[in-house]
Design a protein around this motif. Structure first.
Motif, PDB file in Angstrom:
ATOM      1  N   LYS A 173      -5.448  32.130   8.282  1.00 43.93           N
ATOM      2  CA  LYS A 173      -5.685  32.387   6.968  1.00 43.93           C
ATOM      3  C   LYS A 173      -6.789  30.809   7.062  1.00 43.93           C
ATOM      4  CE  LYS A 173      -3.236  35.708   5.372  1.00 43.93           C
ATOM      5  NZ  LYS A 173      -2.817  36.115   5.885  1.00 43.93           N
ATOM      6  N   THR A 174      -5.822  29.247   6.992  1.00 42.73           N
ATOM      7  CA  THR A 174      -6.663  28.292   6.542  1.00 42.73           C
ATOM      8  C   THR A 174      -6.704  27.220   8.285  1.00 42.73           C
ATOM      9  OG1 THR A 174      -4.520  27.688   6.221  1.00 42.73           O
ATOM     10  CG2 THR A 174      -5.451  27.956   4.620  1.00 42.73           C
ATOM     11  N   PHE A 175      -6.824  28.230   8.990  1.00 40.77           N
ATOM     12  CA  PHE A 175      -6.634  27.781  10.937  1.00 40.77           C
ATOM     13  C   PHE A 175      -8.001  26.894  11.168  1.00 40.77           C
ATOM     14  CE2 PHE A 175      -7.197  26.572  15.081  1.00 40.77           C
ATOM     15  CZ  PHE A 175      -5.902  26.190  15.493  1.00 40.77           C
ATOM     16  N   LYS A 176      -8.301  26.178  11.272  1.00 42.35           N
ATOM     17  CA  LYS A 176      -9.692  25.877  11.082  1.00 42.35           C
ATOM     18  C   LYS A 176      -9.721  24.703  12.607  1.00 42.35           C
ATOM     19  CE  LYS A 176     -12.370  27.548   7.640  1.00 42.35           C
ATOM     20  NZ  LYS A 176     -13.375  27.205   6.320  1.00 42.35           N
ATOM     21  N   ILE A 177     -10.613  24.432  13.461  1.00 47.10           N
ATOM     22  CA  ILE A 177     -10.897  22.950  14.114  1.00 47.10           C
ATOM     23  C   ILE A 177     -11.752  21.838  13.392  1.00 47.10           C
ATOM     24  CG2 ILE A 177     -12.053  22.347  16.299  1.00 47.10           C
ATOM     25  CD1 ILE A 177      -9.515  24.273  17.002  1.00 47.10           C
ATOM     26  N   LEU A 178     -11.435  21.411  13.804  1.00 47.94           N
ATOM     27  CA  LEU A 178     -12.091  19.869  12.350  1.00 47.94           C
ATOM     28  C   LEU A 178     -14.115  19.754  12.790  1.00 47.94           C
ATOM     29  CD1 LEU A 178      -9.236  16.841  12.983  1.00 47.94           C
ATOM     30  CD2 LEU A 178     -10.104  18.361  10.793  1.00 47.94           C
ATOM     31  N   GLU A 179     -14.141  19.943  11.252  1.00 46.97           N
ATOM     32  CA  GLU A 179     -15.336  19.255  12.050  1.00 46.97           C
ATOM     33  C   GLU A 179     -16.104  18.217  12.924  1.00 46.97           C
ATOM     34  OE1 GLU A 179     -17.470  19.136   8.042  1.00 46.97           O
ATOM     35  OE2 GLU A 179     -16.636  21.050   7.133  1.00 46.97           O
ATOM     36  N   GLY A 180     -16.770  17.589  13.810  1.00 53.66           N
ATOM     37  CA  GLY A 180     -16.668  16.795  14.499  1.00 53.66           C
ATOM     38  C   GLY A 180     -16.709  17.472  15.774  1.00 53.66           C
ATOM     39  N   CYS A 181     -16.119  18.155  16.088  1.00 54.61           N
ATOM     40  CA  CYS A 181     -15.586  18.452  17.653  1.00 54.61           C
ATOM     41  C   CYS A 181     -16.808  19.558  18.212  1.00 54.61           C
ATOM     42  CB  CYS A 181     -13.744  19.562  17.620  1.00 54.61           C
ATOM     43  SG  CYS A 181     -12.678  18.080  16.732  1.00 54.61           S
ATOM     44  N   LEU A 182     -17.293  19.954  16.818  1.00 55.39           N
ATOM     45  CA  LEU A 182     -17.587  21.163  17.445  1.00 55.39           C
ATOM     46  C   LEU A 182     -19.117  21.135  17.240  1.00 55.39           C
ATOM     47  CD1 LEU A 182     -15.257  24.348  16.863  1.00 55.39           C
ATOM     48  CD2 LEU A 182     -15.729  23.681  19.043  1.00 55.39           C
ATOM     49  N   ASP A 183     -19.682  20.208  16.463  1.00 57.36           N
ATOM     50  CA  ASP A 183     -21.602  19.960  16.392  1.00 57.36           C
ATOM     51  C   ASP A 183     -21.671  19.834  17.495  1.00 57.36           C
ATOM     52  OD1 ASP A 183     -20.376  17.722  16.569  1.00 57.36           O
ATOM     53  OD2 ASP A 183     -20.557  17.189  14.844  1.00 57.36           O
ATOM     54  N   GLY A 184     -21.522  19.570  19.131  1.00 63.24           N
ATOM     55  CA  GLY A 184     -22.318  19.031  19.455  1.00 63.24           C
ATOM     56  C   GLY A 184     -22.526  17.707  20.098  1.00 63.24           C
ATOM     57  N   THR A 185     -21.803  16.847  19.473  1.00 61.27           N
ATOM     58  CA  THR A 185     -21.388  15.295  19.189  1.00 61.27           C
ATOM     59  C   THR A 185     -20.735  15.030  20.981  1.00 61.27           C
ATOM     60  OG1 THR A 185     -21.684  14.800  17.185  1.00 61.27           O
ATOM     61  CG2 THR A 185     -20.815  13.267  18.480  1.00 61.27           C
ATOM     62  N   TYR A 186     -21.315  14.141  21.289  1.00 56.05           N
ATOM     63  CA  TYR A 186     -20.408  14.066  22.868  1.00 56.05           C
ATOM     64  C   TYR A 186     -19.405  12.737  23.120  1.00 56.05           C
ATOM     65  CZ  TYR A 186     -19.235  12.174  27.432  1.00 56.05           C
ATOM     66  OH  TYR A 186     -18.705  12.416  29.075  1.00 56.05           O
ATOM     67  N   TYR A 187     -18.558  13.384  23.432  1.00 55.66           N
ATOM     68  CA  TYR A 187     -17.482  12.711  23.877  1.00 55.66           C
ATOM     69  C   TYR A 187     -16.744  13.048  24.946  1.00 55.66           C
ATOM     70  CZ  TYR A 187     -14.163  16.201  21.461  1.00 55.66           C
ATOM     71  OH  TYR A 187     -13.739  17.162  21.359  1.00 55.66           O
ATOM     72  N   LEU A 188     -15.498  11.883  25.603  1.00 57.42           N
ATOM     73  CA  LEU A 188     -15.107  12.788  26.633  1.00 57.42           C
ATOM     74  C   LEU A 188     -14.259  13.724  26.628  1.00 57.42           C
ATOM     75  CD1 LEU A 188     -14.024   8.672  27.679  1.00 57.42           C
ATOM     76  CD2 LEU A 188     -16.192   9.910  28.794  1.00 57.42           C
ATOM     77  N   GLU A 189     -13.853  14.911  27.242  1.00 60.21           N
ATOM     78  CA  GLU A 189     -12.794  15.960  27.244  1.00 60.21           C
ATOM     79  C   GLU A 189     -13.600  17.057  26.041  1.00 60.21           C
ATOM     80  OE1 GLU A 189     -11.384  13.038  27.392  1.00 60.21           O
ATOM     81  OE2 GLU A 189     -11.041  12.997  29.452  1.00 60.21           O
ATOM     82  N   CYS A 190     -14.685  16.536  26.099  1.00 58.23           N
ATOM     83  CA  CYS A 190     -15.041  17.623  24.677  1.00 58.23           C
ATOM     84  C   CYS A 190     -15.616  18.145  25.037  1.00 58.23           C
ATOM     85  CB  CYS A 190     -16.749  16.752  23.811  1.00 58.23           C
ATOM     86  SG  CYS A 190     -17.939  17.394  25.323  1.00 58.23           S
ATOM     87  N   ASP A 191     -15.237  19.215  25.944  1.00 60.13           N
ATOM     88  CA  ASP A 191     -15.275  20.785  26.683  1.00 60.13           C
ATOM     89  C   ASP A 191     -14.022  21.077  26.498  1.00 60.13           C
ATOM     90  OD1 ASP A 191     -15.075  19.154  29.138  1.00 60.13           O
ATOM     91  OD2 ASP A 191     -15.124  20.366  30.478  1.00 60.13           O
ATOM     92  N   ASN A 192     -12.593  19.941  26.287  1.00 65.48           N
ATOM     93  CA  ASN A 192     -11.710  20.766  26.567  1.00 65.48           C
ATOM     94  C   ASN A 192     -10.929  20.069  25.664  1.00 65.48           C
ATOM     95  OD1 ASN A 192      -9.941  18.745  27.750  1.00 65.48           O
ATOM     96  ND2 ASN A 192     -11.469  18.490  28.846  1.00 65.48           N
ATOM     97  N   ALA A 193     -10.871  19.257  24.627  1.00 69.32           N
ATOM     98  CA  ALA A 193      -9.985  18.407  23.629  1.00 69.32           C
ATOM     99  C   ALA A 193     -10.540  18.783  22.646  1.00 69.32           C
ATOM    100  CB  ALA A 193     -10.082  17.060  24.192  1.00 69.32           C
ATOM    101  N   PHE A 194      -9.318  19.703  21.672  1.00 68.66           N
ATOM    102  CA  PHE A 194     -10.275  19.399  19.975  1.00 68.66           C
ATOM    103  C   PHE A 194      -8.598  19.146  19.344  1.00 68.66           C
ATOM    104  CE2 PHE A 194     -12.157  22.633  23.262  1.00 68.66           C
ATOM    105  CZ  PHE A 194     -13.592  22.181  23.387  1.00 68.66           C
ATOM    106  N   TYR A 195      -9.323  18.570  17.475  1.00 69.93           N
ATOM    107  CA  TYR A 195      -8.093  18.753  16.959  1.00 69.93           C
ATOM    108  C   TYR A 195      -8.792  20.039  15.849  1.00 69.93           C
ATOM    109  CZ  TYR A 195      -7.037  14.397  18.652  1.00 69.93           C
ATOM    110  OH  TYR A 195      -6.422  13.502  19.524  1.00 69.93           O
ATOM    111  N   ALA A 196      -7.293  20.367  15.805  1.00 71.05           N
ATOM    112  CA  ALA A 196      -7.408  21.992  13.616  1.00 71.05           C
ATOM    113  C   ALA A 196      -6.306  21.206  12.946  1.00 71.05           C
ATOM    114  CB  ALA A 196      -7.434  22.840  14.655  1.00 71.05           C
TER     115      ALA A 196
END
Length: 249
Positions: A173-196
């Motif tokens: 009900k409250t689980f979400k990936i953090l803003e910034g992980c999915l907004d298109g900003t490039y970072y190393l491993e941006c295709d496989n590493a995320f925080y939630a």
């Protein structure tokens, strides 16, 4: 006597098999019918290209050599009715069974509803990666919330699932990936590493890992994500987190 099978494979004197200059498949020599052993399908575009998936057959068995598994026999497969469905994805059919690579699938592929490349519904059951039954799932409410980037993460009204397994204590009900992980900003491993995070815990989600790492933050409300020098970090009041590992601020 040399029998050239193509794509670098040769049978020598109906006794052993070479892949270019190296002997291969030795532990299967007592099973292989050398006289009838041949290549019946592969994913090379031309005979000069490397084939990452090759199916062999003799009178009795179908054999698979693939980048996804070591050389093996497809259990219960019959050379008489073997059919390739999608060689790049590893789907074949034989003797009433569907296979993905070397695994016999537990459902009828032709009647399955694929939610995405990872999750499939068949016979009122949900499967992950075509093989693994997803247990304790409510199929009617099951969704993949981030299909383009995190296709192996799903949730229903009761649980959050990663690779078909429940993430303990995660709240759908409250689980979400953090803003910034999915907004298109490039970072190393941006295709496989995320925080939630949800209302109780934070998480490091790496899609190529076997499980999600739980982060017990003491300042969960402040848990956020930021890109610094092309590296993705999460922060709370006490720590910074890089690739799930924390460092005291």
């Amino acid at each position: 006597m040399i029998k050239d099978l193509g794509y670098g494979y040769k049978i020598i004197d109906n006794s052993f098999i070479l892949f270019y200059e190296s002997e291969v498949f030795k532990k299967f020599y007592k099973i292989i019918d050398f006289e009838n052993f041949k290549i019946i399908a592969n994913n090379a575009e031309t005979v000069d290209d490397y084939a990452s998936t090759i199916y062999f057959a003799d009178k009795n068995h179908i054999y698979l050599q693939s980048a996804f598994c070591s050389f093996c026999i497809l259990e219960n497969a019959d050379p008489k009715d073997f059919k390739v469905i999608d060689i790049d994805k590893g789907y074949v059919f034989s003797n009433g069974n569907y296979y993905r690579h070397n695994d016999q699938m537990p459902f009828d592929w032709s009647k399955a509803n694929y939610i995405n490349d990872y999750y499939a519904e068949a016979d009122n059951k949900l499967y992950f990666a075509d093989i693994n039954l997803v247990e304790n799932v409510n199929i009617e409410s099951f969704t993949v919330p981030y299909p383009e980037r995190i296709g192996n993460l799903g949730m229903d009204k009761n649980y959050v699932f990663f690779k078909g397994k429940i993430i303990p204590d995660a709240n759908p009900k409250t689980f979400k990936i953090l803003e910034g992980c999915l907004d298109g900003t490039y970072y190393l491993e941006c295709d496989n590493a995320f925080y939630a995070k949800d209302d109780k815990l934070a998480y490091f989600v790496r899609t190529i890992s076997n499980e999600v790492k739980v982060i017990k933050s003491k300042s969960l409300n402040d848990f956020h994500f930021k890109v610094i020098d092309e590296r993705g970090y999460a922060f709370d009041k006490e720590y910074s987190y890089y690739m799930g590992k924390r460092t005291k601020l």
